[in-house]
Write an enzyme that holds these catalytic residues in place. Structure first.
Site, mmCIF file in Angstrom:
data_model
loop_
_atom_site.group_PDB
_atom_site.id
_atom_site.type_symbol
_atom_site.label_atom_id
_atom_site.label_comp_id
_atom_site.label_asym_id
_atom_site.label_seq_id
_atom_site.Cartn_x
_atom_site.Cartn_y
_atom_site.Cartn_z
ATOM 1 N N HIS A 1 48.311 -43.153 17.461
ATOM 2 C CA HIS A 1 49.714 -43.164 17.839
ATOM 3 C C HIS A 1 50.108 -44.598 18.291
ATOM 4 O O HIS A 1 49.320 -45.290 18.971
ATOM 5 C CB HIS A 1 49.951 -42.304 18.827
ATOM 6 C CG HIS A 1 49.314 -42.348 20.240
ATOM 7 N ND1 HIS A 1 49.824 -43.100 21.216
ATOM 8 C CD2 HIS A 1 48.475 -41.687 20.790
ATOM 9 C CE1 HIS A 1 48.981 -42.869 22.248
ATOM 10 N NE2 HIS A 1 48.069 -42.101 22.030
ATOM 11 N N ASP B 1 52.800 -45.253 20.343
ATOM 12 C CA ASP B 1 53.529 -45.308 21.638
ATOM 13 C C ASP B 1 52.640 -45.258 22.620
ATOM 14 O O ASP B 1 51.467 -44.902 22.690
ATOM 15 C CB ASP B 1 54.653 -44.176 21.785
ATOM 16 C CG ASP B 1 53.615 -42.588 21.242
ATOM 17 O OD1 ASP B 1 53.109 -42.607 20.611
ATOM 18 O OD2 ASP B 1 54.198 -41.732 22.264
ATOM 19 N N ASP C 1 45.102 -46.684 25.333
ATOM 20 C CA ASP C 1 45.865 -45.625 25.051
ATOM 21 C C ASP C 1 47.143 -46.041 24.380
ATOM 22 O O ASP C 1 48.069 -45.603 24.956
ATOM 23 C CB ASP C 1 46.091 -44.531 26.275
ATOM 24 C CG ASP C 1 46.568 -43.248 25.483
ATOM 25 O OD1 ASP C 1 46.384 -42.890 24.427
ATOM 26 O OD2 ASP C 1 47.073 -42.584 26.452
ATOM 27 N N GLU D 1 53.734 -39.497 20.370
ATOM 28 C CA GLU D 1 52.328 -38.614 20.684
ATOM 29 C C GLU D 1 52.711 -38.224 22.195
ATOM 30 O O GLU D 1 52.298 -37.063 22.669
ATOM 31 C CB GLU D 1 51.017 -39.484 20.358
ATOM 32 C CG GLU D 1 49.998 -38.506 20.679
ATOM 33 C CD GLU D 1 49.338 -38.559 22.026
ATOM 34 O OE1 GLU D 1 48.370 -37.673 22.380
ATOM 35 O OE2 GLU D 1 49.769 -39.386 22.834
ATOM 36 N N GLU D 2 53.015 -39.261 22.955
ATOM 37 C CA GLU D 2 52.761 -39.126 24.275
ATOM 38 C C GLU D 2 54.298 -38.189 24.945
ATOM 39 O O GLU D 2 53.990 -37.755 26.072
ATOM 40 C CB GLU D 2 53.047 -40.395 25.160
ATOM 41 C CG GLU D 2 52.363 -41.490 24.857
ATOM 42 C CD GLU D 2 50.839 -40.961 25.517
ATOM 43 O OE1 GLU D 2 50.617 -40.004 26.057
ATOM 44 O OE2 GLU D 2 49.926 -42.056 25.396
ATOM 45 N N GLU E 1 41.747 -42.148 19.665
ATOM 46 C CA GLU E 1 41.933 -42.053 21.166
ATOM 47 C C GLU E 1 40.728 -42.504 21.852
ATOM 48 O O GLU E 1 39.658 -42.371 21.598
ATOM 49 C CB GLU E 1 42.331 -40.409 21.347
ATOM 50 C CG GLU E 1 43.752 -40.038 20.804
ATOM 51 C CD GLU E 1 44.825 -40.390 21.575
ATOM 52 O OE1 GLU E 1 44.564 -41.321 22.560
ATOM 53 O OE2 GLU E 1 45.794 -40.022 21.626
ATOM 54 N N HIS F 1 47.177 -43.810 30.948
ATOM 55 C CA HIS F 1 48.168 -43.361 31.890
ATOM 56 C C HIS F 1 47.989 -44.088 33.258
ATOM 57 O O HIS F 1 48.684 -43.253 34.017
ATOM 58 C CB HIS F 1 48.514 -41.813 31.883
ATOM 59 C CG HIS F 1 48.711 -41.172 30.681
ATOM 60 N ND1 HIS F 1 49.007 -40.090 30.463
ATOM 61 C CD2 HIS F 1 48.686 -41.791 29.379
ATOM 62 C CE1 HIS F 1 49.125 -39.559 29.089
ATOM 63 N NE2 HIS F 1 48.914 -40.747 28.613
#
Length: 383
Positions: free
Chosen positions: A80, A82, A112, A144-145, A169, A355
């Site tokens: 992803h 984003d 990530d 995705e997030e 990932e 994150h």
């Protein structure tokens, strides 16, 4: 197309410098169009055919599919574009400037997972992709997030059926072949307000919710007793009550109460079945108080996922890495890719960096990640 790309570290730097935050809050949400343009240009330079796909229902978000080769099968490498938002007060570095320090590359998306595309590009820079015997696909998805809208839309609309897929990932290069799903619901109870001096003249939504929670807890215990998958560290479906709010004053009968909850189902449990179990659990309250209790989705649900342990992809990757596949409790886009072909989740960095403030990639992952991509492309696209 040899050596047309910038050096690996400059590709990484450009990806991190291009903001692509996904957020449910519109003021924080950003388009990924600039990042998609970057990737599309680089993969075009390598000889790929590139298709950019607008993703419906998003705020100007796009998927990108780069493809080369003809025929059936082949390999899909995907990730992803984003990132999550960042807490400016907790970062000690500029999130959008790649910073090298103490064998780490810092920046938002280093782990990530925008950086994975830098590894793919670097591994392919000296490969004549026009001579591959089977197709190679690179998919960059949106959102995705938040909603996983990009992966959902791609899986629903594509005719591609590769032999297998790898999602990059952060797994510390530990291959993942299964994970739990995620269902996030809101339970709302509508009462009838009134003065607290005469409770019988109203309907207290908090009291109804108390009754509903009792039935939800019975469902939680039933899920734990009925379903097991011993490979998981938490080997049963979990149910969590995450947020509750009701009422506005101690001297008023509460007219509305809202509960946010989630369920993390095991692979093989269908979303429809789980929704049915939740509705059945709450049926006694609904029957006793018609029209006062509703259940709705907070976010689109994600099913559990599992790649067959005896699939060739599992065997090849386990042999290349010298380690066995594992299972995890968190979610990825794998359930949607798995509808197309057997899928593993496998990439550099630790999920513990995702994150987090001062997110980083440890440089020790650079060489083995590049080698792994080269090897899986050779195995699945040259043979």
């Amino acid at each position: 197309m040899k050596n047309v790309l910038p050096p690996f570290i400059e590709i990484y730097r450009a990806l991190i410098a291009t903001p692509s935050i996904s957020a449910t809050e519109e003021s924080l949400d950003q388009s990924n169009a600039s990042l998609i343009t970057l990737l599309a240009g680089w993969f075009s330079d390598l000889g790929f055919n590139v298709e950019v796909q607008p993703v419906p229902g998003t705020r100007n978000k796009f998927n990108m599919l780069a493809s080369t080769g003809h025929g059936a099968g082949g390999l899909l490498l995907t990730g992803h574009t984003d990132t999550v938002p960042f807490d400016d007060g907790r970062w000690t570095r500029d999130p959008f400037t790649l910073t090298e320090h103490d064998n780490k590359l810092y920046g938002l998306g280093t782990a990530d997972m925008k950086g994975f595309f830098a590894f793919i590009l670097d591994a392919l820079r000296d490969v004549d992709v026009t001579k591959l015997k089977k197709p190679l696909y690179i998919l960059a998805t949106a959102d995705e997030e938040t909603s996983m809208a990009g992966a959902r839309y791609f899986s629903e609309t594509t005719a591609l059926r590769p032999d297998c897929a790898i999602i990059g990932e952060p797994t510390s290069l530990q291959p993942i072949r299964a994970h739990k799903g995620h269902i996030s619901n809101v339970v709302r109870v509508l009462g009838q307000s009134g003065h607290s001096s005469d409770p019988a003249r109203g309907v207290n939504a908090i009291e109804l919710m108390h009754d509903a929670i009792g039935h939800i807890m019975q469902l939680r215990d039933s899920l734990k007793a009925r379903y097991h998958y011993e490979a998981f560290t938490v080997p049963y479906p979990t149910l969590n009550l995450g947020h509750i709010h009701g009422g506005d004053a101690s001297n008023r009968i509460c007219a509305c109460c809202e509960l946010h909850m989630d369920i993390r189902p095991l692979p093989g449990m269908t979303l429809n079945d789980l929704n049915g179990l939740l509705n059945d659990a709450l049926a006694p309250v609904s029957e006793r108080w018609p029209g006062r209790l509703t259940v709705a989705e907070l976010h689109p649900p994600i099913p559990g996922y599992e790649c067959p342990p005896d699939h060739q992809l599992v065997e090849v990757v386990e042999k290349l890495l010298g380690t066995k596949t594992d299972v995890v409790n968190y979610c990825t886009e794998a359930p949607f890719m798995q509808t197309l072909c057997p899928t593993l989740v496998l990439g550099p960095c630790s999920i513990n960096q995702a994150h987090q403030p001062d997110e980083y990639l440890e440089t020790r992952f650079i060489k083995p990640t590049r080698e792994l991509i080269t090897q899986v492309v050779h195995h699945f696209c040259w043979h």
